[in-house]
Design a protein around this motif. Structure first.
Motif, PDB file in Angstrom:
ATOM      1  N   TRP A  67      42.682  55.117  29.882  1.00  0.00           N
ATOM      2  CA  TRP A  67      42.202  53.808  29.415  1.00  0.00           C
ATOM      3  C   TRP A  67      41.377  54.019  28.156  1.00  0.00           C
ATOM      4  N   PHE A  78      39.814  44.075  34.788  1.00  0.00           N
ATOM      5  CA  PHE A  78      39.410  43.920  33.387  1.00  0.00           C
ATOM      6  C   PHE A  78      39.866  42.565  32.831  1.00  0.00           C
ATOM      7  N   THR A 138      35.762  47.954  34.764  1.00  0.00           N
ATOM      8  CA  THR A 138      36.689  48.824  35.499  1.00  0.00           C
ATOM      9  C   THR A 138      36.000  49.949  36.265  1.00  0.00           C
ATOM     10  N   SER A 185      47.883  37.760  35.405  1.00  0.00           N
ATOM     11  CA  SER A 185      47.938  39.080  34.767  1.00  0.00           C
ATOM     12  C   SER A 185      49.219  39.787  35.207  1.00  0.00           C
ATOM     13  N   LYS A 211      42.845  48.154  38.297  1.00  0.00           N
ATOM     14  CA  LYS A 211      41.669  48.156  37.419  1.00  0.00           C
ATOM     15  C   LYS A 211      41.921  47.268  36.196  1.00  0.00           C
ATOM     16  N   LYS A 212      43.121  47.334  35.690  1.00  0.00           N
ATOM     17  CA  LYS A 212      43.448  46.493  34.538  1.00  0.00           C
ATOM     18  C   LYS A 212      43.342  45.016  34.914  1.00  0.00           C
TER      19      LYS A 212
END
Lengths: 274, 274, 274, 274, 274, 274
Positions: free
Chosen positions: E17, D140, D146, D42, D136-137
């Motif tokens: 988000w 995810f 999240t 990521s 948090k991303k």
């Protein structure tokens, strides 16, 4: 320069609602920036960034740090007439201030170099608040050394430090607290401190407010003790252009001059519509 | 100054990790800023704000814009020794740069005032990018006029505008597009334009790059037509200190000088630990 | 930390409209932060700044970098209950992350120091984006060396540079372009480059991804040529805690470890209402 | 990410004047980022944005959240060599930190999913200050939930709230003060509070620091009273990977783990010039 | 608008988000903004900037300040469907608020112009904090005068000033302290002050909270004394649309109305997918 | 509010150099803010923060959200006269705008509550760009519901989403992609979608642009199927104050009104020197 920085510079000169520029037609024109006196030109990269901000095409006609004879076109701009008028003053302020510093620096570099080939001419932290990076860059483009950008760039032990703690304790602390990636420089006022510093492994010794003969004698003593090539020697403090050659001739490695940024005149430049 | 602005100025000089200041003990001391030459002092408010930022007590010993004889203590600081060393350079840069401008401005104000009592001496927008507000304030404290802070401050119709549209159309547009709260100024190159501007009700006429005799003649013509008291007259463009009195004597209301901010030398100030 | 930085950190955790905290009464309470495991504590200064932001009284019960046994109260807070709940997570995140790094650093410093008394343990630029200053500070408080904060802090000639230009040209450029205030470090892969670097007067030689015996042999060669005390030796590249002592024993001056900031676990801390 | 945010991240790693990158020629090259270990990748979007900032062409070779075997090229960059060297560390720091979190999250998601098919694995607010959105991303992209981004995201009634006001009053206030658009979650310590919460219409019940058998019993009781499908059940508090399956098997809807962001190792990635 | 400003506006509506927009497919669509009622449209430039920020193609179908009949398409957008949904509310908020002000302004301009051809209708500083520049621009596009943008735009001597110092002293100070580039305006409550102001050379006289007959009488007196064409007359204070024509008919040069920005209704606009 | 935000608001109204305030003496005075009409007052916290910024003492004389009869003193200020004049307009703009919204909200809350006791009145995202937090807070202080602050606050499936993917697919995606901490709301146009949404476990159903009888019938159907107490019902879309009671009487849980923030008049307030 950072986008947010550029926005601030532009905003300072535009204000909130510029009526003057709306007077003229909204069409495309060409303009040139002309040097009205001999100079070492700098600020071209900044001028280009300002043009980009306003959606203008820009073409530098000289390299940064190059000598420009009086009367030359140094920078060509084309695009919307209103935008050119809005960008004009900011571009000129950048180029005139920076070129003034580059020009003075070049003069000093040549003067000092004539007296002592490998000497460096450096500026100081005596810069206009908020504009240091550009003033130091102008020094660099003029052939000078940028010296420390800020307090974090190297450790400098000054007279006030020594007065409070003594040199030995200062050196002990500097070595134990500062990262190994940073140089340690000591400002000395007498030969004892100088020798102590040199034998302690400092990287740079600064002779502050000492006369050329005093500096020469210091360097002689260091050589005598076999310490000369272990340290860099910086001469600093109230050195004027008039006495620069004299200081350079002492054999110091660096001469630092507050006047490079403090007293440089602006170069006379003007923007003319073609 | 704004908190975010002050943070930026401080950050520029501190960098990310200042080892030098951690060398000395963390105790309280007193220090003074000394003027090493005669000057009109300014930047005291800024110095105080910087001290507050660093948690230092500050006491200005002179008023802003006051004359200070060489050798005087102008500003007293007390507090943590490390913080004083961190604040030192920024305070000095503000005060030295601003006082230099105030001092030069005062000199010009006196020179011009001797030639023509009610004349104003104004600066221009030739200022260091990002530092304009302080340079203009220094002019103000020296007794000068701040002139426009930015392009939005008044409408200025310049030669390039007139070249493209003609003066009449420029005036028509300026009047219809600009708010009634703004003054309109016109840069004129000949007496026809001057008379047209004055009869059209502009607020200020700028004689740009005209000689003192030309300006005097222009003013005479305006008086002859009964238009003199309807406009302010500004003389501008390449006016040096040497010829300032001559320009002032023309009877112009305002003499504007780029050199106030462009060429002012820094005042020599130093911080000394008591 | 800067006011604007603190605002950002606070805003990240508060969001625009915190309903939870408004549930409880608006009165004053006391709370403590408890260490749930042995650690070297850091982040106390940051915790105090966060408390100040929220108008809370704060009292650190240990010094930064001090050893704290499991179960101890390390920080006392008092003030508005809602504000304490709003500040809680940010304070804990700062202290837990920083203390984790300080604790791991201290462990490495002790390990390395047992093998070679004067060796330094340094971190790298492998830090969480936006949080570097705090991670480096935590290394410092744990007894480690902060190494370069950013690309401008010293000149580092790496394998990619040498591949393109050759070492000699790299050194020539570095010396002529970088300020005399900065150290020059060279990453070497073989003894020829090492000797060339050392005789050229670089300040630091980095042995990158070399084994302890290779490093020892390099240091022996430098001593043999009388060059050992002219340079600092840094060992770097994939060094784990398990092999740290072995690297320290080579006699290198600095061992740098990406894992100090990359792999440090958080210390388990909790805030408890008294 | 926001332009101003990106500027900050870049500035942190560049500093004010990067001499190292000016050593090498100013020409175009190609480089690749290689995964040195198996991972869920990521940070590719962020890497691309950093490249754009530096004027570099970027091509992700995997999708965000995809499994990448050790040794694979994951990202291709081309452009000015100096710019690549300036962007290198920031790109790697983003990708290595984010991929570490995604990889750990995926592992947990698979573990938990094997024990209870529809269970969700969520992170907490235990994140590095200033870097939460990216952490948090990464959760995810690893397949996790999240959870709340900040205190404003839902109303959470915790033990401290209940201690002060009692659960009933807390619920009354939460319902009357919070917007109907937000969920209300209650942390419970016993079955009485659990039943009270469920009958009062809260949206989520959090079993904090309860053992798997305690949680199973709680869920059984809710089912018995016909309340199970009116609330989500979150298990939280000190849950380790080792015991994750056991918690998942209780039938809770969500298992939240601070360790996803707190203890994730960085993935070993390196940038190699082609 | 400034990039940093746009970022703030966007961030306010997006939050951290946005899950909703990820529900729909990531493909390109077309959409239109439709006026649901007759209006003078403005905010088109801002809408275009917002579209650019989101990578959307935008095409205004009317000119700023143009009359748009109910039911018309005023703005076409094409691009990624998710981005359009994210930009939608911000675009509509800008256009609906600004067009509401432009529409009300145009109405007032026509009303006043019917009563007195050359009168100007101006707004005040009664604007939504942080949004003033757009509200003033909407007034301008509706045909009104922007008046002062902020306290620095002209010198305004108000009742409170006069109460403390007397008008003569106020005028003396204003003339000596304010730059010659700024207009001086005086708020008067009686004809003595009015005459004093006019003979002292102020630029603008504001009749504050005076009735139309009082204003007419004041103007008559000024004409009688030959002072009418030396000053601009502004009528201000609680003037409603209902009485606007009456005020305009007095012969005042400017009528300023707080209601232009304070009480303008939003125009009903909606975004429809094609 | 954040320090940086406050700086921006202040800067917008001060500009760079306020001459007007320097006209009056630099001494301390007292002033009051007077309500010129009945209102629900809000913005007092913001007024106090502005006063603090200017170093002024402030005392609110009413609570936020309290009813204030016309003619009352609502806020007392004391301190430097110049600073009061500089703060005046910003304070009034905050209080007048916010109180206008609170007053309208209270009126709607009372109207709706008379028709249906437990109904909530909510605002929307139709707010002035950059000022949303204050407008929503004013709604809250008036007794209304703040609804979503931004797109991230809950998942809202709208007609455009359903048109593209169908409701079932939308629900499936929303549930799998959005965090369990967020509510899911669906905009429905017919009873089939309504029933599908309710049985799928969405949290909120929005009847958009449906008449009161249609809404009543929908609610009846939900009750019939035993689904009424599983969802909240929001009525939205073009609801005016005139028809508010009628909508409230349908039994919907929430009525949302764009007009609360869009069409609220400013309350007439003025600052008077004591």
């Amino acid at each position: 320069m950072l986008g947010s920085e550029l926005e601030r510079f532009v905003g300072e000169d535009l204000g909130e609602w510029d009526d003057s520029s709306t007077i003229i037609p909204d069409n495309d024109v060409r303009a040139s920036i002309i040097a009205k006196e001999d100079c070492i030109i700098s600020g071209l990269a900044e001028a280009r960034e300002i043009c980009e901000y306003f959606g203008l095409a820009a073409e530098p006609l000289y390299d940064e740090g190059e000598f420009v004879p009086s009367g030359s076109r140094v920078f060509a701009i084309s695009g919307n007439a209103r935008k050119i008028l809005q960008a004009e003053r900011l571009i000129l302020n950048f180029m005139a201030r920076m070129s003034g510093i580059s020009t003075l620096t070049r003069e000093c570099v040549l003067l000092a170099g004539a007296a002592h080939k490998s000497v460096r001419v450096a500026c100081t932290r005596k810069t206009t608040p908020g504009f240091r990076i550009f003033e130091k860059k102008a020094v660099f483009l003029g052939g000078g050394d940028t010296h420390r950008f800020n307090l974090s760039d190297a450790v400098l032990i000054k007279d006030n430090h020594i007065k409070i703690l003594g040199l030995e304790e200062c050196l002990r602390r500097a070595k134990s607290r500062a990262s190994f990636t940073k140089k340690i420089e000591v400002e000395v006022e007498n030969y004892d401190d100088m020798l102590l510093a040199a034998t302690s492994g400092v990287d740079i010794i600064m002779f502050d407010n000492m006369s050329p003969p005093q500096i020469s004698e210091g360097i002689r003593l260091l050589s005598e003790k076999g310490l000369r090539d272990r340290v860099l020697i910086e001469a600093s403090g109230g050195i004027t252009i008039e006495r620069l050659a004299e200081y350079a001739a002492t054999g110091a490695d660096v001469i630092s001059l507050g006047c490079l940024t403090r007293d440089a005149r602006w170069i006379d430049l003007s923007l003319e519509m073609d």
